[in-house]
Design an enzyme around this catalytic site. Structure first.
Site, PDB file in Angstrom:
ATOM      1  N   TYR A  59      54.185 -93.981  50.212  1.00 18.85           N
ATOM      2  CA  TYR A  59      53.009 -94.030  50.928  1.00 18.85           C
ATOM      3  C   TYR A  59      52.930 -95.026  52.156  1.00 18.85           C
ATOM      4  CZ  TYR A  59      50.511 -93.808  46.100  1.00 18.85           C
ATOM      5  OH  TYR A  59      50.470 -93.456  44.937  1.00 18.85           O
ATOM      6  N   HIS A 101      46.498 -92.246  50.734  1.00 20.87           N
ATOM      7  CA  HIS A 101      47.064 -91.329  49.775  1.00 20.87           C
ATOM      8  C   HIS A 101      48.464 -91.207  50.315  1.00 20.87           C
ATOM      9  CE1 HIS A 101      43.668 -89.419  47.985  1.00 20.87           C
ATOM     10  NE2 HIS A 101      43.014 -89.330  49.069  1.00 20.87           N
ATOM     11  N   LYS A 119      51.187 -82.856  50.045  1.00 15.60           N
ATOM     12  CA  LYS A 119      52.129 -83.774  50.340  1.00 15.60           C
ATOM     13  C   LYS A 119      53.413 -83.070  50.682  1.00 15.60           C
ATOM     14  CE  LYS A 119      50.284 -86.569  46.751  1.00 15.60           C
ATOM     15  NZ  LYS A 119      49.473 -87.223  47.444  1.00 15.60           N
TER      16      LYS A 119
END
EC number: 4.6.1.16
Lengths: 289, 155
Positions: A226, A234, A265
């Site tokens: 993170y 997020h 991601k």
């Protein structure tokens, strides 16, 4: 044994590491970027698991990092040996408690009987009169004065049942008795295998770069990185640790790539190359469809 | 396999200026092209889905597959299966931030707009064609009708 007040106490229970102190847990998260996982029930809201409370469970990598920086120590609570003396002492206490309870019980019952004596006498009279009535009905001739006869009774005449030892009241201590366990410093031996060594290297490097890292099992990786506190951001990277020359099939690459795209991601493959340098490879979908 | 990827890129994905290059060190052929007119040139390496890679090989690709006079820090792996279906994944060295959600939403919106435009175009074309066909039929009928009357006039 005295422990360093400034260091975080990590308790080893069944191979897992926990921090029980709330101040220390806060310090770890706010100052040291060590997040961990809360895994206990909240005392005021026990029947749910959306919000969990202490203890804070730490990953082995996090523990190694704290130990390397000299900010924590790992202890294990060992049970004290229970001697025969302790058992004898406990039995004596039990016997004394029983005697005292019998005394108090008898006294209390006597007081009660004294108070209720007129009622008891009246009750006995009514019973006797009923019996006389029955006898009269059956044909016996009973004088009226029999009905009026008083019953003499004293408190001692009323019997008191004995208090069974099995129904004795037992004392259950409510406060935690710390004298049955002693904390002992533990030798922490993580990381040992090559895989663990690689994982720790990657963890340490990413932590040094300023990321917050947590366990990656939710997304099929080793860690999740993170940019800030996990409660506010997020995650951006799913870190997968693999040895530098370990083969990854084409299908596996596609799996990882698709996963990363679906959750927005980047998959970061991490390893240590021949020159002992950490190298990262990012995998992204190109968006061509 | 390279040919399949080439065809896929040109015809299916509609890339611009797709060219073929050879990398002597690894003895592979790779392609390069633009996704659209405005995007920078990307290097595409066709590989088979059944191949296995290691981080070592990926780094080798990143360091040796280069075009002269062109800087690129990423290679697109075009994983193609036997039936010709290809998936494209971009491999970069280091940590690359994922696209922010605003970008992905905007791209989605753009894609949908383009599809709508295409659909409109197709329906328009169909309309025009049916109109043209109807006109043709009418003309054909008119031609036949006067001929018929000529025949009946002659006894």
């Amino acid at each position: 044994m005295s422990f360093d007040r400034g260091k975080t106490t990590i308790t080893l229970i069944n191979g897992q590491c926990f921090v029980w102190n709330s101040k220390q847990a806060r310090f770890l998260r706010e100052e040291l970027r060590i997040v961990g996982t809360l895994c206990g029930s909240l005392p005021r809201a026990p029947m749910q698991n959306t919000h969990l409370g202490l203890p804070l469970q730490l990953m082995p990598e996090e523990v190694t990092l704290l130990l390397e920086k000299g900010l924590a120590e790992v202890v294990e609570n060992t049970e004290d040996v229970i001697t025969e003396e302790m058992k004898l002492e406990y039995k004596n206490k039990e016997k004394k408690s029983y005697k005292r309870q019998v005394e108090l019980y008898t006294r209390e019952r006597q007081e009660e009987i004294k108070r209720k004596l007129p009622q008891i006498i009246a009750g006995k009279k009514a019973k006797r009169n009923k019996v006389l009535d029955e006898r009269r009905k059956n044909g016996e001739i009973i004088d009226d004065s029999e009905f009026e006869k008083e019953i003499e009774m004293t408190v001692e005449d009323v019997g008191i049942p004995t208090l069974q030892e099995a129904s004795m009241l037992m004392e259950i201590p409510l406060a935690c008795d710390p004298s049955t366990t002693t904390p002992v410093l533990v030798k922490w031996t993580y990381p040992k295998s090559d895989k663990e060594v690689l994982r720790y290297r990657v963890f340490r490097d990413l932590w040094d770069k300023g990321h917050y890292l947590t366990s990656g099992s939710k997304f099929g990786g080793d860690f999740i990185a993170y940019p800030g506190d996990p409660s506010r951001f997020h995650s951006l990277f799913i870190v997968v640790c693999k040895p530098h020359s370990a083969s990854i099939s084409g299908i596996e690459l596609i799996t990882m790539g698709r996963l990363g795209t679906n959750v927005k991601k980047t998959i970061v493959l991490s390893s240590v190359d021949e020159n002992d340098k950490l190298c990262y490879t990012s995998l992204q979908w190109t968006g061509i469809s | 396999m390279t040919f399949k990827v080439y065809m896929d890129m040109c015809e299916d994905k509609g890339w611009w200026n797709v060219k073929c290059h050879a990398c002597k060190q690894l003895s592979v052929v790779f392609l390069s092209g633009h996704a659209s007119r405005n995007k920078p040139r990307d290097l595409v390496l066709p590989v088979s889905v059944g191949d296995s890679f290691s981080q070592e090989t990926l780094h080798k690709y990143l360091h040796t597959i280069k075009l002269e006079g062109y800087q690129s820090d990423s290679v697109i792996l075009a994983l193609s299966a036997d039936d010709g279906s290809t998936v494209y994944f971009k491999v970069t060295e280091g940590l690359v931030l994922p696209e922010p959600p605003e970008m992905t939403d905007w791209k989605k919106y753009r894609r949908e707009e383009r599809l709508n435009l295409q659909r409109q175009h197709v329906t328009l074309q169909r309309q025009q064609y049916t109109e043209y066909q109807q006109k043709q039929q009418q003309q054909h009928k008119q031609q036949q009708a006067p001929e018929h009357s000529l025949h009946t006039d002659v006894p």
